[in-house]
Design a protein around this motif. Structure first.
Motif, short mmCIF file in Angstrom:
data_model
loop_
_atom_site.label_atom_id
_atom_site.label_comp_id
_atom_site.label_asym_id
_atom_site.label_seq_id
_atom_site.Cartn_x
_atom_site.Cartn_y
_atom_site.Cartn_z
N TYR A 205 9.34 4.04 3.88
CA TYR A 205 10.04 3.46 5.02
C TYR A 205 11.02 4.48 5.59
O TYR A 205 11.97 4.90 4.90
CB TYR A 205 10.79 2.22 4.54
N GLN A 206 10.80 4.90 6.83
CA GLN A 206 11.69 5.90 7.41
C GLN A 206 12.28 5.39 8.72
O GLN A 206 11.61 4.67 9.45
CB GLN A 206 10.92 7.21 7.66
N GLN A 207 13.51 5.77 8.98
CA GLN A 207 14.19 5.34 10.21
C GLN A 207 14.42 6.54 11.12
O GLN A 207 14.94 7.54 10.67
CB GLN A 207 15.52 4.68 9.87
N THR A 208 14.06 6.39 12.40
CA THR A 208 14.25 7.52 13.31
C THR A 208 15.63 7.50 13.95
O THR A 208 16.18 8.54 14.25
CB THR A 208 13.23 7.50 14.46
N GLY A 209 16.18 6.30 14.20
CA GLY A 209 17.44 6.21 14.92
C GLY A 209 17.29 6.59 16.38
O GLY A 209 18.27 6.85 17.07
N LEU A 210 16.06 6.64 16.87
CA LEU A 210 15.82 7.06 18.25
C LEU A 210 15.32 5.89 19.10
O LEU A 210 15.09 4.80 18.60
CB LEU A 210 14.76 8.17 18.27
N GLY A 211 15.13 6.15 20.38
CA GLY A 211 14.61 5.13 21.30
C GLY A 211 13.15 4.82 21.00
O GLY A 211 12.51 5.46 20.16
N MET A 212 12.61 3.83 21.73
CA MET A 212 11.25 3.38 21.46
C MET A 212 10.22 4.46 21.72
O MET A 212 9.32 4.69 20.91
CB MET A 212 10.94 2.14 22.32
N GLY A 213 10.36 5.14 22.86
CA GLY A 213 9.38 6.16 23.22
C GLY A 213 9.33 7.26 22.18
O GLY A 213 8.26 7.65 21.70
N SER B 255 0.81 -1.21 0.00
CA SER B 255 0.00 0.00 0.00
C SER B 255 0.85 1.26 0.00
O SER B 255 0.37 2.35 -0.29
CB SER B 255 -0.90 0.02 1.23
N GLY B 256 2.14 1.11 0.37
CA GLY B 256 3.01 2.28 0.42
C GLY B 256 2.68 3.23 1.56
O GLY B 256 3.05 4.39 1.54
N ALA B 257 2.01 2.71 2.61
CA ALA B 257 1.72 3.55 3.77
C ALA B 257 3.00 3.71 4.59
O ALA B 257 3.83 2.80 4.67
CB ALA B 257 0.63 2.90 4.62
N LEU B 258 3.14 4.88 5.20
CA LEU B 258 4.36 5.19 5.93
C LEU B 258 4.62 4.21 7.09
O LEU B 258 3.72 3.91 7.87
CB LEU B 258 4.26 6.62 6.48
N PHE B 259 5.85 3.72 7.17
CA PHE B 259 6.26 2.86 8.28
C PHE B 259 7.47 3.50 8.94
O PHE B 259 8.42 3.91 8.27
CB PHE B 259 6.61 1.46 7.76
N MET B 260 7.42 3.59 10.27
CA MET B 260 8.51 4.23 11.00
C MET B 260 9.34 3.16 11.70
O MET B 260 8.81 2.40 12.50
CB MET B 260 7.90 5.19 12.03
N SER C 194 5.86 8.41 15.24
CA SER C 194 4.85 7.68 14.47
C SER C 194 3.47 8.29 14.69
O SER C 194 2.67 8.36 13.75
CB SER C 194 4.81 6.21 14.90
N ALA C 195 3.21 8.70 15.92
CA ALA C 195 1.90 9.28 16.22
C ALA C 195 1.73 10.57 15.43
O ALA C 195 0.69 10.83 14.84
CB ALA C 195 1.77 9.54 17.71
N GLU C 196 2.80 11.39 15.42
CA GLU C 196 2.72 12.68 14.73
C GLU C 196 2.61 12.51 13.22
O GLU C 196 1.90 13.25 12.55
CB GLU C 196 3.95 13.53 15.06
N LYS C 197 3.36 11.53 12.68
CA LYS C 197 3.40 11.38 11.23
C LYS C 197 2.40 10.37 10.71
O LYS C 197 2.38 10.07 9.53
CB LYS C 197 4.82 11.00 10.80
#
Lengths: 232, 295
Positions: B184-192, B150-155, B198-201
């Motif tokens: 597909y995007q990578q944050t490189g951050l912790g889980m929280g 579907s090409g939906a954003l995945f964090m 993810s909530a914002e985007k």
């Protein structure tokens, strides 16, 4: 909007109730950055004056190095301090990684060039004849340095303020070398990062406000001294 | 800086002041270090962000410290980084959740005494709308395939943490290489922080249930209403936490007795009881399930 308001409310609540954990974190931040500022002041002012008052080959290079290091990225400092302090690193025998001492070292490395650079330019901006005049009155070299330092008191105070401001608000190095250990090496900035990660935005905002207040109070005191001096 | 300043000795007068300052700074710097060295009471615990972000360690560690007199320095990083610290002998004991990497860690002789402590499960969450239509799908790999289609954003965490390793293994099971894909995007951050992003985007993300429950409560007004569980209950989504001691035979400076004491504590009846009840009152259900059967 609610969240921001809640955060501000929470900040004053934590402040007025003297919440033990928050007070501990605040005092530790003050202590660590205060000591680091003290060391960077000693190092920076003496080094800055040394360079300002001497002529030697490669001086321009040294001056550019100092000016460049005024903008040392804290994370880079943090990375190198970590590597040096690893148990199995060159200074591992000291066993000070993840201690407040490690944060003091990193912050000193960040602030010292700032103090050095500002000192350097302050002393260089004093009239050249002043030095000759002081020496001709029979002052020793050490006495001359002392008088010059007194003469440049205001910019030197600016140097200290800039150094302190740079490190109390710094997070990259503190989290890397201090480890954000609860009740031990957790300072205002690292606690803010952690609370944000935990979704405790109100506490994060509260810590941010405390940091601002702290920074403002210290600077207000120093500015008062500085401006008071000017009036005389 | 110090070394440089010490080298200025040739500038008479000022130079000697500099030298004194240097010596003073070094002595003042070393004194506390020497004092710290006298007490081999420090334990460096390298762990995942989920144990810290959920608040579990804030409950367990003070009890352990009080009981044993050790001082635990908790360094919360991803499981991948925690294991690298163990490999270098920079940590004494690990509490991690990346079983495949842990097995490699044990096989290469970096660790000893790997013990199962607790588990919970991973879930896929997203903003209440479900553009990929994965809600209720049992197989996580099938769900990932649909997200990709579907090409939906995945964090993604993208930080070699335990969650990141799990996510990669699901992509592999789905036969998809998400790297460099637009969705597909990578944050490189912790889980929280990754959950916040993810909530914002409005992105899908894989998260351990412990952190999700803890943050759902904390984020309250923003997340509870918008982030909901899409996929859960797949056997592949099991999330196990192990405690590992760093091999003291390999690294002299490792605090072996401290590591052993901490590992034993984590599987003790007392700690297991705390894990069992942790979060029940606050979040409505436990965040972690203890796995040790104490006689």
């Amino acid at each position: 909007m609610d969240m921001i308001f809640d955060g501000i409310k929470q900040a004053f609540f934590l402040l007025f109730t003297m919440d033990r954990e928050v007070m501990g974190i605040t005092l530790l931040s003050l202590k660590i950055s205060g000591i680091a500022t003290f060391f960077s002041m000693l190092l920076g002012i003496s080094l800055g004056m040394s360079v300002a008052l001497s002529r030697f080959p490669g001086r321009n290079l040294v001056v550019s190095l100092i000016n460049t290091s005024m903008g040392l990225p804290p994370v880079v400092v943090g990375l190198f301090v970590t590597i040096f302090l690893w148990r199995n690193g060159p200074l591992g025998f000291l066993e000070i990684l993840y201690t407040p001492t490690a944060i003091i070292i990193a912050q000193t490395i960040i602030a010292a060039p700032i103090v050095t650079g500002i000192t350097l330019s302050a002393i260089q901006h004093l009239p050249v004849n002043l030095r000759l005049q002081i020496l001709s009155l029979g002052a020793t070299r050490l006495q001359m340095v002392w008088i010059l330092a007194k003469e440049a008191k205001l910019p030197l105070l600016t140097a200290v303020m800039a150094g302190f401001g740079g490190i109390i608000s710094e997070v990259g190095a503190s989290i890397m070398v201090g480890g954000n250990i609860k009740g031990y090496s957790r300072v205002l900035t690292t606690a803010t990062v952690m609370e944000t990660g935990r979704g405790n935005f109100d506490i994060a905002i509260a810590l941010g406000i405390i940091l601002l207040l702290l920074s403002f109070t210290i600077n207000a005191i120093l500015t008062h001294i500085q401006q008071g001096e000017r009036m005389r | 800086m110090r070394k440089h300043a010490c080298g200025m000795r040739r500038f008479k007068g000022i130079g000697s002041i500099t030298a004194i300052v240097c010596v003073g700074a070094i002595i003042l710097g070393i004194l506390p270090a020497v004092a710290a060295q006298l007490q081999q009471k420090n334990i460096i615990l390298a762990t995942t962000t989920s144990t810290q972000d959920s608040g579990l360690l804030d409950v367990l560690i003070p009890i352990f410290e009080k009981k044993t007199g050790y001082f635990v320095k908790t360094i919360a990083v991803g499981s991948g980084q925690a294991m690298v610290m163990g490999q270098k002998g920079e940590a004494d004991v690990l509490l991690v959740h990346s079983p495949d990497a842990e097995k490699r860690f044990m096989a290469e002789g970096s660790g000893i005494n790997r013990m199962l402590v607790m588990h919970n499960d991973f879930i896929v969450v997203r903003h209440s709308l479900d553009p990929a239509g994965i809600k209720g799908i049992k197989s996580s790999a099938a769900a990932f395939k649909r997200i990709s289609d579907s090409g939906a954003l995945f964090m993604s965490r993208g930080d070699n943490s335990g969650t990141d390793a799990k996510e990669k293994s699901i992509w592999k099971a789905a036969g998809i290489n998400p790297d460099r894909q637009k969705w597909y995007q990578q944050t490189g951050l912790g889980m929280g922080q990754t959950l916040n992003v993810s909530a914002e985007k409005k992105a899908y993300t894989l998260i351990d249930r412990g952190t999700y429950l803890a943050l759902q409560k904390n984020l309250g007004f923003s997340v509870r209403s918008v982030l909901s569980v899409m996929v859960e209950g797949d056997a592949m989504l099991l999330n196990t936490y192990h405690v590992l001691e760093v091999n003291p035979a390999r690294w002299q400076k490792v605090n072996a007795s401290g590591a052993k004491a901490f590992a034993s504590f984590m599987v003790s009846r007392q700690a297991q009881e705390i894990i069992k009840n942790f979060g029940k009152a606050r979040y409505g259900s436990p965040l972690f399930f203890p796995d040790v059967r104490n006689k």
